[in-house]
Design an enzyme around this catalytic site. Structure first.
Site, short mmCIF file in Angstrom:
data_model
loop_
_atom_site.label_atom_id
_atom_site.label_comp_id
_atom_site.label_asym_id
_atom_site.label_seq_id
_atom_site.Cartn_x
_atom_site.Cartn_y
_atom_site.Cartn_z
CG HIS A 75 -63.27 8.18 41.37
ND1 HIS A 75 -64.63 8.22 41.29
CD2 HIS A 75 -62.85 7.78 40.15
CE1 HIS A 75 -65.01 7.88 40.08
NE2 HIS A 75 -63.95 7.59 39.38
CG HIS B 70 -68.05 7.15 29.64
ND1 HIS B 70 -67.64 8.46 29.67
CD2 HIS B 70 -68.19 6.76 30.94
CE1 HIS B 70 -67.55 8.86 30.93
NE2 HIS B 70 -67.86 7.85 31.71
CD GLU C 147 -64.85 8.04 34.94
OE1 GLU C 147 -66.08 8.04 34.76
OE2 GLU C 147 -64.31 8.32 36.03
CG ASP D 28 -64.61 3.37 34.45
OD1 ASP D 28 -64.41 4.40 33.79
OD2 ASP D 28 -65.66 3.17 35.09
CG HIS E 34 -70.13 9.76 34.86
ND1 HIS E 34 -68.93 9.15 35.06
CD2 HIS E 34 -70.28 10.63 35.89
CE1 HIS E 34 -68.37 9.59 36.16
NE2 HIS E 34 -69.16 10.48 36.68
CG ASP F 36 -70.34 5.38 33.58
OD1 ASP F 36 -69.79 4.27 33.55
OD2 ASP F 36 -69.72 6.45 33.74
CE1 TYR G 81 -71.54 3.05 38.31
CE2 TYR G 81 -73.34 4.30 37.32
CZ TYR G 81 -72.03 3.86 37.30
OH TYR G 81 -71.20 4.25 36.27
CG HIS H 206 -69.63 0.11 35.63
ND1 HIS H 206 -68.31 -0.27 35.75
CD2 HIS H 206 -69.60 1.44 35.34
CE1 HIS H 206 -67.53 0.77 35.54
NE2 HIS H 206 -68.28 1.83 35.28
FE1 FEO Z 1 -67.86 7.32 33.97
FE2 FEO Z 1 -67.69 3.86 34.42
O1 FEO Z 1 -67.10 5.60 33.99
#
Ligand code: FEO
Length: 404
Positions: free
Chosen positions: A28, A82, A84, A86, A148, A167, A195, A228
């Site tokens: 995004h 989390h 989100e 991903d 996040h 994150d 990041y 990540h």
């Molecule tokens: Fe806020 Fe890697 O997602």
């Protein structure tokens, strides 16, 4: 044919069972030049626990890695740090296949997950600070709101001293090496800053609170395992990334000035180069970033550790050029702070670009030290001398700001 991905043992009873996304380039608006990983961790305690899942498209890879260690149906608990997508995209498939005894999330996590998916099971809400007994180990949850998303929380595994941080402290970096100390340090430094800058910079106040909260918990940490990129495992790396987050959240200025611009027929580019020479002559470091050559997310990365920001555009159709509108929309949302600033550009007859750029800088609350510098059509030698002086003035103001 079945996938044959293997789990990676990171401790006697902890496996990495995530997925490597070598090809993703767009997150995004963020150019993930080196791909990414979606990390999931399997804790092989009496109550076998999966910490987070992966993006839906990578579910097969995660299940293959889990199955290399244990029948997925033997997993008792899933923790969603989390919501989100991903990290939760594969959760519906995981719940269906694993049929876990319980799925844990923060209160906001449970809300977010139920607004994303029809999971077919209740989410067990965990409180901030709550400890869960896994039999042969314990895990404690700590909410880290807006680090996040509102649901974000971290999980601490007591006997192994691992902090699973979703994150936070992560980076978009695909690779088979699982630890930060196995990568080229310049890549790790750049990607972790990128990041932070592109995902968390606008949440600096929340990052501060998170660091304060984790500090007050006085946890002994042997590993920071984000969702990540690589895991931080050496004491130097663990202290280093926490220090970097503290510094980035303050957005400490430096002697670097970032000059971001787009040019129509080369006049604004000539101005940018003369301003860059002036910045250097004035004692600052200049980083010129033409939007025909650079990506918005790399611009933000440079701004994160800068002390000055200069934006330039030719006027086109009574406004700035579209690439500048793009980068300022993106960068503005990330709320850069503590920057000396200025605007410049060439124009033919109306000249709105510099006015609009100046307004953007002012509205952001940056320290705009001078009126916009404008040149009609093509800069002559006098104009370029003014650009050079403009750079010197900005350099001096930037260096002076470091003493405050
Ligand atoms: Fe806020 Fe890697 O997602």
């Amino acid at each position: 044919m079945k996938d044959t991905f293997k789990a990676v043992k990171i401790l006697d009873d902890v496996y990495w069972v995530g997925a490597i996304d070598w090809d993703v380039r767009h997150f995004h608006g963020y150019l993930t030049s080196r791909g990414t990983t979606y990390n999931a961790f399997l804790i092989m305690t009496d109550k076998i626990t999966l910490i987070d899942t992966v993006k839906a498209s990578s579910a097969g890879e995660m299940f293959s890695r889990i199955a290399s260690v244990i029948d997925p149906e033997k997993i008792d608990y899933i923790v969603s740090n989390h919501a989100e997508m991903d990290h939760s995209g594969a959760l519906p498939q995981a719940i269906k296949r694993i049929k876990p005894e319980k799925v844990f999330a923060s209160k906001m996590g449970a809300k977010a997950l139920s607004n994303h998916y029809d999971l077919g099971c209740e989410i067990t809400i965990v409180d901030d600070g709550q400890t869960l007994d896994l039999g042969s180990d314990k895990i404690t949850f700590a909410e880290t709101k807006m680090c996040h998303w509102p649901d974000s929380m971290v999980t601490y595994q007591h006997s192994r001293k691992v902090l699973y941080t979703q994150d936070a402290f992560g980076m978009h970096l695909a690779g088979l090496e699982r630890y930060a100390d196995e990568y080229d340090r310049t890549i790790i430094d750049y990607e972790s800053a990128k990041y932070y800058g592109n995902i968390l910079m606008h949440l600096a106040g929340f990052i501060d609170k998170t660091l304060e909260k984790l500090g007050a918990l006085n946890l002994e940490i042997s590993m920071i395992a984000p969702d990540h990129g690589p895991i931080w495992r050496t004491p130097e790396d663990i202290a280093g990334i926490i220090d970097s987050y503290a510094r980035w959240s303050r957005q400490d200025p430096s002697d670097k000035v970032v000059v971001v611009y787009d040019s129509m027929w080369g006049s604004t580019a000539k101005m940018a180069r003369a301003i860059g020479e002036g910045l250097f002559a004035g004692g600052a470091k200049a980083k010129l970033m033409s939007m025909s050559a650079c990506h918005r997310s790399d611009v933000v990365t440079e701004i994160l550790e800068a002390g000055g920001l200069v934006v330039g555009s030719a006027t086109m159709n009574n406004n700035m050029q579209p690439a500048m509108a793009d980068v300022i929309t993106y960068a503005g949302g990330l709320k850069p702070r503590n920057l000396v600033a200025g605007a410049f550009g060439s124009f033919g007859w109306s000249g709105e670009a510099t006015r609009n750029l100046q307004k953007w800088l002012t509205d952001l609350g940056l320290n705009v030290i001078t009126d916009p510098l404008r040149v009609n059509y093509v800069p002559n030698a006098d104009d370029l001398a003014k650009c050079r002086q403009f750079g010197i003035d900005l350099a001096e103001a930037t260096l002076a700001s470091l003493k405050n």
